[in-house]
Design a protein around this motif. Structure first.
Motif, PDB file in Angstrom:
ATOM      1  N   TYR A 108      21.732  11.343  20.904  1.00 52.12           N
ATOM      2  CA  TYR A 108      20.921  10.130  21.059  1.00 52.12           C
ATOM      3  C   TYR A 108      19.939  10.332  22.204  1.00 52.12           C
ATOM      4  O   TYR A 108      20.313  10.695  23.311  1.00 52.12           O
ATOM      5  CB  TYR A 108      21.823   8.918  21.342  1.00 52.12           C
ATOM      6  N   ASN A 109      18.660  10.114  21.920  1.00 48.46           N
ATOM      7  CA  ASN A 109      17.632  10.356  22.935  1.00 48.46           C
ATOM      8  C   ASN A 109      16.811   9.108  23.247  1.00 48.46           C
ATOM      9  O   ASN A 109      15.679   9.206  23.674  1.00 48.46           O
ATOM     10  CB  ASN A 109      16.716  11.504  22.509  1.00 48.46           C
ATOM     11  N   GLY A 110      17.395   7.943  23.036  1.00 44.01           N
ATOM     12  CA  GLY A 110      16.692   6.711  23.378  1.00 44.01           C
ATOM     13  C   GLY A 110      16.611   6.544  24.888  1.00 44.01           C
ATOM     14  O   GLY A 110      17.395   7.125  25.643  1.00 44.01           O
ATOM     15  N   ASN A 111      15.652   5.774  25.342  1.00 45.02           N
ATOM     16  CA  ASN A 111      15.497   5.522  26.774  1.00 45.02           C
ATOM     17  C   ASN A 111      16.589   4.619  27.323  1.00 45.02           C
ATOM     18  O   ASN A 111      16.949   4.702  28.484  1.00 45.02           O
ATOM     19  CB  ASN A 111      14.143   4.860  27.057  1.00 45.02           C
ATOM     20  N   VAL A 112      17.094   3.733  26.486  1.00 42.52           N
ATOM     21  CA  VAL A 112      18.010   2.687  26.926  1.00 42.52           C
ATOM     22  C   VAL A 112      19.147   2.571  25.903  1.00 42.52           C
ATOM     23  O   VAL A 112      18.943   2.774  24.718  1.00 42.52           O
ATOM     24  CB  VAL A 112      17.252   1.331  27.010  1.00 42.52           C
ATOM     25  N   ILE A 113      20.337   2.212  26.370  1.00 36.49           N
ATOM     26  CA  ILE A 113      21.444   1.938  25.459  1.00 36.49           C
ATOM     27  C   ILE A 113      21.186   0.573  24.820  1.00 36.49           C
ATOM     28  O   ILE A 113      21.041  -0.431  25.536  1.00 36.49           O
ATOM     29  CB  ILE A 113      22.798   1.916  26.212  1.00 36.49           C
ATOM     30  N   PRO A 114      21.108   0.512  23.488  1.00 35.22           N
ATOM     31  CA  PRO A 114      20.802  -0.776  22.839  1.00 35.22           C
ATOM     32  C   PRO A 114      21.948  -1.768  23.028  1.00 35.22           C
ATOM     33  O   PRO A 114      23.112  -1.440  22.830  1.00 35.22           O
ATOM     34  CB  PRO A 114      20.622  -0.403  21.368  1.00 35.22           C
ATOM     35  N   THR A 115      21.588  -2.983  23.428  1.00 37.01           N
ATOM     36  CA  THR A 115      22.573  -3.990  23.793  1.00 37.01           C
ATOM     37  C   THR A 115      22.213  -5.335  23.171  1.00 37.01           C
ATOM     38  O   THR A 115      21.037  -5.670  23.042  1.00 37.01           O
ATOM     39  CB  THR A 115      22.613  -4.148  25.325  1.00 37.01           C
ATOM     40  N   LEU A 116      23.232  -6.090  22.821  1.00 38.79           N
ATOM     41  CA  LEU A 116      23.050  -7.452  22.330  1.00 38.79           C
ATOM     42  C   LEU A 116      23.925  -8.373  23.164  1.00 38.79           C
ATOM     43  O   LEU A 116      25.117  -8.121  23.332  1.00 38.79           O
ATOM     44  CB  LEU A 116      23.449  -7.545  20.851  1.00 38.79           C
ATOM     45  N   LEU A 117      23.317  -9.420  23.718  1.00 31.57           N
ATOM     46  CA  LEU A 117      24.045 -10.433  24.488  1.00 31.57           C
ATOM     47  C   LEU A 117      24.007 -11.745  23.725  1.00 31.57           C
ATOM     48  O   LEU A 117      22.976 -12.120  23.155  1.00 31.57           O
ATOM     49  CB  LEU A 117      23.404 -10.646  25.857  1.00 31.57           C
ATOM     50  N   ARG A 118      25.132 -12.432  23.736  1.00 29.82           N
ATOM     51  CA  ARG A 118      25.219 -13.774  23.139  1.00 29.82           C
ATOM     52  C   ARG A 118      25.722 -14.686  24.245  1.00 29.82           C
ATOM     53  O   ARG A 118      26.845 -14.545  24.723  1.00 29.82           O
ATOM     54  CB  ARG A 118      26.165 -13.745  21.953  1.00 29.82           C
ATOM     55  N   ARG A 119      24.870 -15.646  24.657  1.00 30.38           N
ATOM     56  CA  ARG A 119      25.203 -16.518  25.791  1.00 30.38           C
ATOM     57  C   ARG A 119      25.509 -17.939  25.325  1.00 30.38           C
ATOM     58  O   ARG A 119      24.677 -18.579  24.683  1.00 30.38           O
ATOM     59  CB  ARG A 119      24.050 -16.575  26.772  1.00 30.38           C
ATOM     60  N   TYR A 120      26.698 -18.376  25.684  1.00 32.50           N
ATOM     61  CA  TYR A 120      27.112 -19.759  25.512  1.00 32.50           C
ATOM     62  C   TYR A 120      27.076 -20.402  26.899  1.00 32.50           C
ATOM     63  O   TYR A 120      27.012 -19.698  27.903  1.00 32.50           O
ATOM     64  CB  TYR A 120      28.539 -19.839  24.946  1.00 32.50           C
ATOM     65  N   PRO A 121      27.182 -21.714  26.988  1.00 34.69           N
ATOM     66  CA  PRO A 121      27.197 -22.339  28.318  1.00 34.69           C
ATOM     67  C   PRO A 121      28.342 -21.852  29.209  1.00 34.69           C
ATOM     68  O   PRO A 121      28.197 -21.785  30.419  1.00 34.69           O
ATOM     69  CB  PRO A 121      27.349 -23.836  28.010  1.00 34.69           C
ATOM     70  N   ASP A 122      29.463 -21.467  28.613  1.00 32.06           N
ATOM     71  CA  ASP A 122      30.629 -21.106  29.413  1.00 32.06           C
ATOM     72  C   ASP A 122      31.005 -19.622  29.390  1.00 32.06           C
ATOM     73  O   ASP A 122      31.944 -19.213  30.066  1.00 32.06           O
ATOM     74  CB  ASP A 122      31.840 -21.933  28.964  1.00 32.06           C
ATOM     75  N   ARG A 123      30.291 -18.810  28.611  1.00 29.67           N
ATOM     76  CA  ARG A 123      30.620 -17.383  28.567  1.00 29.67           C
ATOM     77  C   ARG A 123      29.457 -16.579  27.987  1.00 29.67           C
ATOM     78  O   ARG A 123      28.564 -17.119  27.349  1.00 29.67           O
ATOM     79  CB  ARG A 123      31.876 -17.122  27.760  1.00 29.67           C
ATOM     80  N   THR A 124      29.510 -15.261  28.223  1.00 29.93           N
ATOM     81  CA  THR A 124      28.528 -14.339  27.652  1.00 29.93           C
ATOM     82  C   THR A 124      29.279 -13.194  26.992  1.00 29.93           C
ATOM     83  O   THR A 124      30.162 -12.590  27.593  1.00 29.93           O
ATOM     84  CB  THR A 124      27.597 -13.782  28.743  1.00 29.93           C
ATOM     85  N   ASP A 125      28.927 -12.915  25.733  1.00 32.06           N
ATOM     86  CA  ASP A 125      29.484 -11.775  25.009  1.00 32.06           C
ATOM     87  C   ASP A 125      28.456 -10.661  25.038  1.00 32.06           C
ATOM     88  O   ASP A 125      27.265 -10.904  24.840  1.00 32.06           O
ATOM     89  CB  ASP A 125      29.782 -12.150  23.555  1.00 32.06           C
ATOM     90  N   GLU A 126      28.908  -9.429  25.265  1.00 31.78           N
ATOM     91  CA  GLU A 126      27.998  -8.277  25.317  1.00 31.78           C
ATOM     92  C   GLU A 126      28.491  -7.215  24.342  1.00 31.78           C
ATOM     93  O   GLU A 126      29.688  -6.986  24.209  1.00 31.78           O
ATOM     94  CB  GLU A 126      27.940  -7.703  26.718  1.00 31.78           C
ATOM     95  N   LEU A 127      27.545  -6.564  23.667  1.00 33.48           N
ATOM     96  CA  LEU A 127      27.870  -5.566  22.659  1.00 33.48           C
ATOM     97  C   LEU A 127      26.909  -4.396  22.759  1.00 33.48           C
ATOM     98  O   LEU A 127      25.692  -4.601  22.821  1.00 33.48           O
ATOM     99  CB  LEU A 127      27.764  -6.216  21.269  1.00 33.48           C
ATOM    100  N   THR A 128      27.452  -3.179  22.782  1.00 33.73           N
ATOM    101  CA  THR A 128      26.614  -1.991  22.670  1.00 33.73           C
ATOM    102  C   THR A 128      26.447  -1.717  21.183  1.00 33.73           C
ATOM    103  O   THR A 128      27.437  -1.611  20.451  1.00 33.73           O
ATOM    104  CB  THR A 128      27.272  -0.775  23.363  1.00 33.73           C
ATOM    105  N   LEU A 129      25.202  -1.618  20.742  1.00 32.64           N
ATOM    106  CA  LEU A 129      24.906  -1.501  19.317  1.00 32.64           C
ATOM    107  C   LEU A 129      24.885  -0.049  18.853  1.00 32.64           C
ATOM    108  O   LEU A 129      24.488   0.853  19.596  1.00 32.64           O
ATOM    109  CB  LEU A 129      23.557  -2.140  19.010  1.00 32.64           C
ATOM    110  N   SER A 130      25.239   0.134  17.603  1.00 39.31           N
ATOM    111  CA  SER A 130      25.066   1.433  16.957  1.00 39.31           C
ATOM    112  C   SER A 130      23.616   1.524  16.463  1.00 39.31           C
ATOM    113  O   SER A 130      22.887   0.527  16.458  1.00 39.31           O
ATOM    114  CB  SER A 130      26.024   1.560  15.768  1.00 39.31           C
ATOM    115  N   ILE A 131      23.224   2.684  16.032  1.00 37.76           N
ATOM    116  CA  ILE A 131      21.872   2.858  15.480  1.00 37.76           C
ATOM    117  C   ILE A 131      21.697   1.970  14.246  1.00 37.76           C
ATOM    118  O   ILE A 131      20.629   1.379  14.042  1.00 37.76           O
ATOM    119  CB  ILE A 131      21.595   4.343  15.152  1.00 37.76           C
ATOM    120  N   GLU A 132      22.745   1.819  13.444  1.00 36.86           N
ATOM    121  CA  GLU A 132      22.670   0.950  12.266  1.00 36.86           C
ATOM    122  C   GLU A 132      22.459  -0.508  12.690  1.00 36.86           C
ATOM    123  O   GLU A 132      21.689  -1.230  12.058  1.00 36.86           O
ATOM    124  CB  GLU A 132      23.950   1.065  11.424  1.00 36.86           C
TER     125      GLU A 132
END
Length: 148
Positions: A108-132
Motif C-alpha cells: 500500500y502506497n497511499g499517503n494516509v491510512i483511510p479512516t472513517l469516523l462516526r460521531r454521536y453526541p456521546d461517542r465516536t466510532d473509528e474504522l480503518t478502511l480496506s481498499i474495497e
C-alpha cells in the motif's frame, strides 16, 4: 356580509399573502433525524469529507497549482444536501462499520491510512478502511463534487 363579499375578501387575502411571498397552507418545517451521527471520511490521499444531515464538506489535502509535490485534489467545497442524500451516504458509511475490513496490503502506497469516523453526541466510532471500503465510499461521495 354577503356570500359574494366573503368570496372577494377571501380572494383578496389570498392574493395579498401570495404577493408577500407567503404560500397559504404550506409549511416549511425542516425535518431532521434525531441523534443522527455525523461522518468524517479521510481517503487514501488525505482528503477529508465531512457529512452531516444538511451539509457535505470536502477539504482537499492540496488545491490547484500546488508546488508541494502533492497531486491536485480540487477545491474546498461546502454543499447543502437533502435529508435523503444524507440517508444514502449514512447507509454507505454504516455498511462499512458492519463489514469486515481487510488489512491494507503490504505494498500500500497511499499517503494516509483511510479512516472513517462516526460521531454521536456521546461517542465516536473509528474504522480503518480496506481498499474495497475506500472504493465504495468514493463511488458514493465523488459525484457530489461535480467536475472537481
Amino acid at each position: 356580509m354577503s356570500t359574494a363579499a366573503k368570496f372577494y375578501f377571501g380572494f383578496f387575502i389570498l392574493v395579498f399573502l401570495t404577493g408577500c411571498g407567503a404560500t397559504p397552507g404550506l409549511t416549511t418545517t425542516k425535518k431532521t433525524l434525531p441523534n443522527a451521527p455525523t461522518y468524517t471520511y479521510i481517503d487514501t490521499k488525505g482528503n477529508t469529507y465531512s457529512i452531516s444531515q444538511n451539509k457535505f464538506i470536502y477539504d482537499p489535502v492540496s488545491e490547484d497549482d500546488t508546488i508541494d509535490g502533492i497531486d491536485d485534489e480540487g477545491y474546498h467545497q461546502e454543499i447543502n444536501i437533502s435529508l435523503n442524500d444524507y440517508a444514502k451516504i449514512a447507509a454507505a458509511c454504516d455498511r462499512q462499520f458492519q463489514e469486515t475490513q481487510k488489512e491494507l496490503p503490504a505494498n500500500y502506497n497511499g499517503n494516509v491510512i483511510p479512516t472513517l469516523l462516526r460521531r454521536y453526541p456521546d461517542r465516536t466510532d473509528e474504522l480503518t478502511l480496506s481498499i474495497e471500503g475506500v472504493d465504495e465510499l468514493d463511488y458514493i461521495l465523488i459525484p457530489y463534487l461535480g467536475d472537481e
